[in-house]
Write an enzyme that holds these catalytic residues in place. Structure first.
Site, PDB file in Angstrom:
ATOM      1  N   ASP A 108      43.384  42.941  40.179  1.00 53.49           N
ATOM      2  CA  ASP A 108      42.504  42.444  41.413  1.00 53.49           C
ATOM      3  C   ASP A 108      43.704  41.295  41.823  1.00 53.49           C
ATOM      4  OD1 ASP A 108      40.818  40.969  42.678  1.00 53.49           O
ATOM      5  OD2 ASP A 108      39.173  40.821  40.976  1.00 53.49           O
ATOM      6  N   GLU A 147      39.962  31.970  33.031  1.00 53.56           N
ATOM      7  CA  GLU A 147      39.322  32.846  33.926  1.00 53.56           C
ATOM      8  C   GLU A 147      38.141  33.374  33.349  1.00 53.56           C
ATOM      9  OE1 GLU A 147      37.451  35.568  34.933  1.00 53.56           O
ATOM     10  OE2 GLU A 147      38.966  36.980  35.215  1.00 53.56           O
ATOM     11  N   GLU A 204      28.134  37.255  30.995  1.00 56.25           N
ATOM     12  CA  GLU A 204      29.094  37.515  29.849  1.00 56.25           C
ATOM     13  C   GLU A 204      29.804  35.885  29.736  1.00 56.25           C
ATOM     14  OE1 GLU A 204      33.132  37.671  29.898  1.00 56.25           O
ATOM     15  OE2 GLU A 204      33.096  38.340  32.134  1.00 56.25           O
ATOM     16  N   HIS A 259      37.215  42.763  41.539  1.00 58.18           N
ATOM     17  CA  HIS A 259      36.449  43.589  40.679  1.00 58.18           C
ATOM     18  C   HIS A 259      34.984  42.950  40.414  1.00 58.18           C
ATOM     19  CE1 HIS A 259      37.778  40.419  38.007  1.00 58.18           C
ATOM     20  NE2 HIS A 259      37.021  40.636  37.289  1.00 58.18           N
TER      21      HIS A 259
END
Length: 443
Positions: A99, A191, A200, A379
């Site tokens: 990505d 990240e 998540e 993504h």
């Protein structure tokens, strides 16, 4: 990404929609976590199937700092073990690294803040293959602690060694809650974002690292994050998944349509839409300042919204997306006006009725990674909550309601979404949704 079947967004009754389902028990990973946000290959579900697992905060209560170590870290549950195991899959890391919008923005942010990284100590939370740690080392960091609880840390250590950086990058295989770093750090990079930003989300781990090790005035990259939502019209998607069954090779298969709606729309869908699909200016669901947010704030996020449709069209559901900002310590977020682009977001109304404006620095001063429909694709794409049946809206019609994102009490790696909306000046009564998320459908 594999889709599960343990929640629904279907209509039940004429104008009232409400559904509550039980969370799955045991160490399954049909959770809202980082499976990764991302991979079509998927992580191995402990039940034997393929499931994508997303990283989410598993921290509880107060967290240990350099000064106080009275509170012990939360135990590593079966959910955690299976979750970390999923990160050993190379496909997850391949998709993230490929990505380019994501990876190159992070590298640019590191170089943009090189003066704050050079000669400093850095922690990379959830380092994966170690690519961000290496970027920091290349920017002149004195020392980088690359932390990951997954077995991918073994490969990360070899990657660091192959690049001759073992003297600078120290790979720590373990949870942020458990590993020990015997010094304060100047920079935290991670990240951590998942689908819908908090799906998540491992932001809790970043908060733990901040509270344990970050020096006062230290740098966190990214520094801010904002989640947006907006109603959308997507007739092509509806036609492709539902109307297809009206005539299949000349055969009337309309009896399949209700089942098709359940299969296609009972779960949020991760897919790409364009700005043309968005019916209104977006509104802010949650703005996050990574320097000040507390873990308890992640338990539940509620926002009220009020949209004005810019066109007459069928409304097929709501889209969610986010952006993150890489601001230095000296940057002071500036207030935004409500007349912003879809890529940048807009003001919103908080549960208390106050206007929440996106706090954001001047774009000339801050680097932004956006997942909006008008930005280069990532993504993460966008997350869509579809209705079973579209609702016709008129130009300037008001769409209002509330949305609540909450972590499951049974397993914080699950996310619940409660969405209410009503169309003003129509015969519709308020609708309600209640979801308990398994992994989302990826298109």
């Amino acid at each position: 990404m594999q889709s599960g079947g343990d929640f629904s967004n279907g209509f039940h009754g004429d104008h009232h929609r409400e559904l509550e389902l039980e969370d799955k028990q045991g160490p399954s990973l049909s959770s809202f976590g980082r499976a990764k946000k991302r991979s079509h290959a998927g992580a191995r579900d402990p039940r034997g199937g393929l499931a994508n697992v997303l990283r989410v905060s598993d921290q509880l209560g107060e967290h240990k700092s350099l000064e106080t170590s009275e509170s012990s870290p939360p135990p590593c549950t079966d959910f955690d073990v299976a979750y970390f195991h999923s990160y050993a899959h190379v496909g997850i890391h391949e998709e993230m690294i490929k990505d380019r919008a994501r990876t190159e923005t992070y590298r640019e942010a590191i170089m943009q803040h090189q003066s704050l990284i050079e000669g400093k100590v850095v922690v990379d939370v959830g380092c994966g293959t170690g690519i961000l740690s290496i970027f920091c080392a290349q920017a002149g960091a004195k020392r980088v602690y690359a932390v990951d609880a997954s077995d991918i840390a073994v490969q990360a250590k070899e990657v660091v060694k192959a690049n001759g950086l073992s003297d600078k990058v120290i790979v720590l295989h373990g949870r942020v809650e458990d590993v020990e770093i015997d010094e304060e750090v100047d920079v935290i990079i991670s990240e951590w974002m998942g689908y819908m930003l908090l799906y998540e989300s491992m932001l809790g781990s970043v908060i733990t690292a901040r509270d344990r090790w970050l020096k006062p005035g230290g740098l966190i990259l990214p520094s801010h994050a904002t989640l947006y939502m907006a109603p959308i019209s997507h007739p092509d998607r509806y036609s492709h998944s539902i109307d297809f069954w009206r005539n299949v090779y000349g055969i009337d298969m309309s009896a399949m349509m209700q089942l098709a709606k359940q299969c296609a729309f009972e779960e949020p869908s991760v897919e790409s839409i364009s700005g043309e699909n968005v019916l209104t200016w977006p509104e802010v669901v949650k703005h996050i300042d990574c320097k000040t947010i507390k873990i308890q704030e992640l338990d539940s996020v509620t926002a009220r919204y009020k949209f004005n449709s810019m066109m007459r069209a069928p409304m097929h559901g709501f889209a969610f997306w986010f952006d993150v900002e890489f601001s230095g310590p000296a940057s002071s977020p500036a207030k935004n006006t409500s007349e912003t682009s879809i890529a940048s977001g807009s003001s919103s109304i908080s549960p208390s009725g106050e206007v929440n404006q996106k706090k954001r620095t001047n774009p000339s001063d801050a680097l932004v990674l956006s997942t909006s429909p008008e930005s280069p694709p990532t993504h993460w794409q966008q997350t869509i909550v579809y209705f079973y049946d579209p609702i016709d809206v008129e130009q300037d019609q008001v769409i209002e309601g509330s949305v609540t994102l909450s972590q499951s009490k049974e397993n914080k790696r699950f996310m619940n979404i409660h969405l209410e909306y009503s169309l003003v000046a129509t015969l519709f009564h308020p609708f309600q949704f209640f979801f308990k998320f398994p992994p989302m459908l990826i298109l």
